[in-house]
Motif scaffolding. Sequence first.
Motif, short mmCIF file in Angstrom:
data_model
loop_
_atom_site.label_atom_id
_atom_site.label_comp_id
_atom_site.label_asym_id
_atom_site.label_seq_id
_atom_site.Cartn_x
_atom_site.Cartn_y
_atom_site.Cartn_z
N ASP A 348 26.35 -12.53 -131.67
CA ASP A 348 25.09 -12.25 -132.36
C ASP A 348 24.07 -11.84 -131.31
O ASP A 348 24.38 -11.82 -130.10
CB ASP A 348 24.61 -13.47 -133.14
N THR A 350 19.61 -12.08 -130.48
CA THR A 350 18.28 -12.48 -130.91
C THR A 350 17.48 -11.22 -131.26
O THR A 350 17.81 -10.11 -130.85
CB THR A 350 17.54 -13.25 -129.81
N GLU A 351 16.43 -11.40 -132.06
CA GLU A 351 15.59 -10.26 -132.44
C GLU A 351 14.99 -9.60 -131.19
O GLU A 351 14.89 -8.37 -131.12
CB GLU A 351 14.48 -10.72 -133.38
N GLU A 352 14.59 -10.43 -130.24
CA GLU A 352 13.98 -9.89 -129.02
C GLU A 352 15.00 -9.08 -128.23
O GLU A 352 14.70 -7.99 -127.73
CB GLU A 352 13.44 -11.04 -128.16
N ALA A 354 17.69 -7.58 -129.44
CA ALA A 354 17.99 -6.37 -130.20
C ALA A 354 16.90 -5.32 -130.00
O ALA A 354 17.19 -4.11 -129.91
CB ALA A 354 18.15 -6.69 -131.68
N ALA A 355 15.65 -5.76 -129.90
CA ALA A 355 14.55 -4.83 -129.68
C ALA A 355 14.64 -4.18 -128.30
O ALA A 355 14.34 -2.99 -128.13
CB ALA A 355 13.22 -5.56 -129.84
#
Length: 538
Positions: A348, A350-352, A354-355
């Motif tokens: 997976d 984290t959103e950070e 992925a950004a």
Amino acid sequence: MAVATKNIPAPDLVPIRRALLSVSDKAGLVDFARALFHAGVELVSTGGTARVIAEAGIAVRDVSDLTGFPEIMDGRVKTLHPSVHGALLGIRDDAEHRAAMEAHGIEPIDLVVVNLYPFEEVRRSGASYAATVENIDIGGPAMLRASAKNHAYVAIVTDPEDYAAVLNALDLNAGSLSLDFRKKLAAKAFARTAAYDAAISGWFAEALEIEHPAWRAFGGQLETVMRYGENPHQQAGFYVTGEKRPGVATARQLQGKQLSYNNINDTDAAFELVGEFDPARTAAVAIIKHANPCGVAEGATLRQAYFKALACDPVSAFGGIVALNRILDAEAAEEIVKTFTEVIVAPDATEEAAAIVAAKKNLRLLVTGGLPDPRAAGAMVKSVAGGLLVQGRDGAVVDDLDLKVVTKRAPSDAELADLKFAFRVAKHVKSNAIVYARRLATVGIGAGQMSRVDSSRIAARKAEDAADAAGLSEPLTRGSVVASDAFFPFADGLLAAVEAGATAVIQPGGSVNDKDVIAAADEHGIAMVLTGTRHFRH
């Protein structure tokens, strides 16, 4: 004995006047049925399919009205009837067939819409033996195959994705379907039943522990058409088998351009390797190039593991695949994107993180939801001219092996940890494989050579190049350990490792020259551990 043909030419356009619908997957059913009804097609249906259509306010005729016989045995018997199969198999331009249909009151069916009980999904769910057997469709495949065989007069639709194409073709041909279109639908139908039967026969072999069934079939569903294969002049497609194993076939692609054939092959190799490392114990990173690791390492964090893996061969890592055994975090993502990378694959992100990756628009980011189990059973298939080679997945894990010290000196605790690490990696390096490791990181990898001594020398040379790039006074093979995927046939491969600075070695053993190899190790004060298990990978 072949069945003689009457050579009756098939008509080009067949008007669609009556359709039989019997589907497990109800997606798009109501809209499709309504469109057929408005096109003047009489609808005949079964059980649950008929209920869904009727509840939508669409006129539908129950199949029992067609057969004059009710559904029985919990729906097991409903379409297995001459009134159905005669309607599907009758050759309309054959006088004898036409007379038989008229004599028995068989009304022709021009369009069949069938998809099958979800056997593959039930199998993946781990359902009981009885529940799995109950989801083996019988009537569906029978209708599907009958319709496909008689595609001269019948159109068979087995995929909801084709509903729109069927309606469009009907509209273009004033309510008829062309022979070419019917042929393509028939070909797809036979491919579907082949894959379905392959899944069933494969499940039976697995459930009954039949290692080598007399007949072996493999099936898959097209996931995507590739731009090309290994090379631009080769065509390629990616088919998924439905195996419940985290990896490239089950991953979600969060961003980046389409995966290529080589991307998928390399990503699979990378993720299978990193799956050897328990994320509860350590963070691990594997960097793969052309299906071989060019750097693997453990660390307290993914960022630390990535630094150590990259240091092994930073030149080869350019344009490689990076696999992680833990959730991709921002710190690791920031470092990985500094080097040109084709794919990042992790359980997976984290959103950070992925950004951060999103800033590299072509970089593919895949998340799998878990790690593959290195011990799990499974089949591996390789095609050869005229045949298939089928073997079980290599489920041997170094932690489970009975390691035997055969030299005068036993490895230290630190050496033993590195030896296990190196052998874990060697399992995923193409043979002949040599892996130097130090402090839970690869420092030199030799892969795919015709002789083991060449792999030893190439790995050492790679380590020298990495040391030069890092400004080190000597390569990290000094004080390292070395793993070999198979036995040393002669002492020369071991001596090459000694020359590179290795202090301990792990190998399967089993050569007629084991005594000479062990004696050479003792002569140079090398600790040697035998695993009794080899890891050839071709």
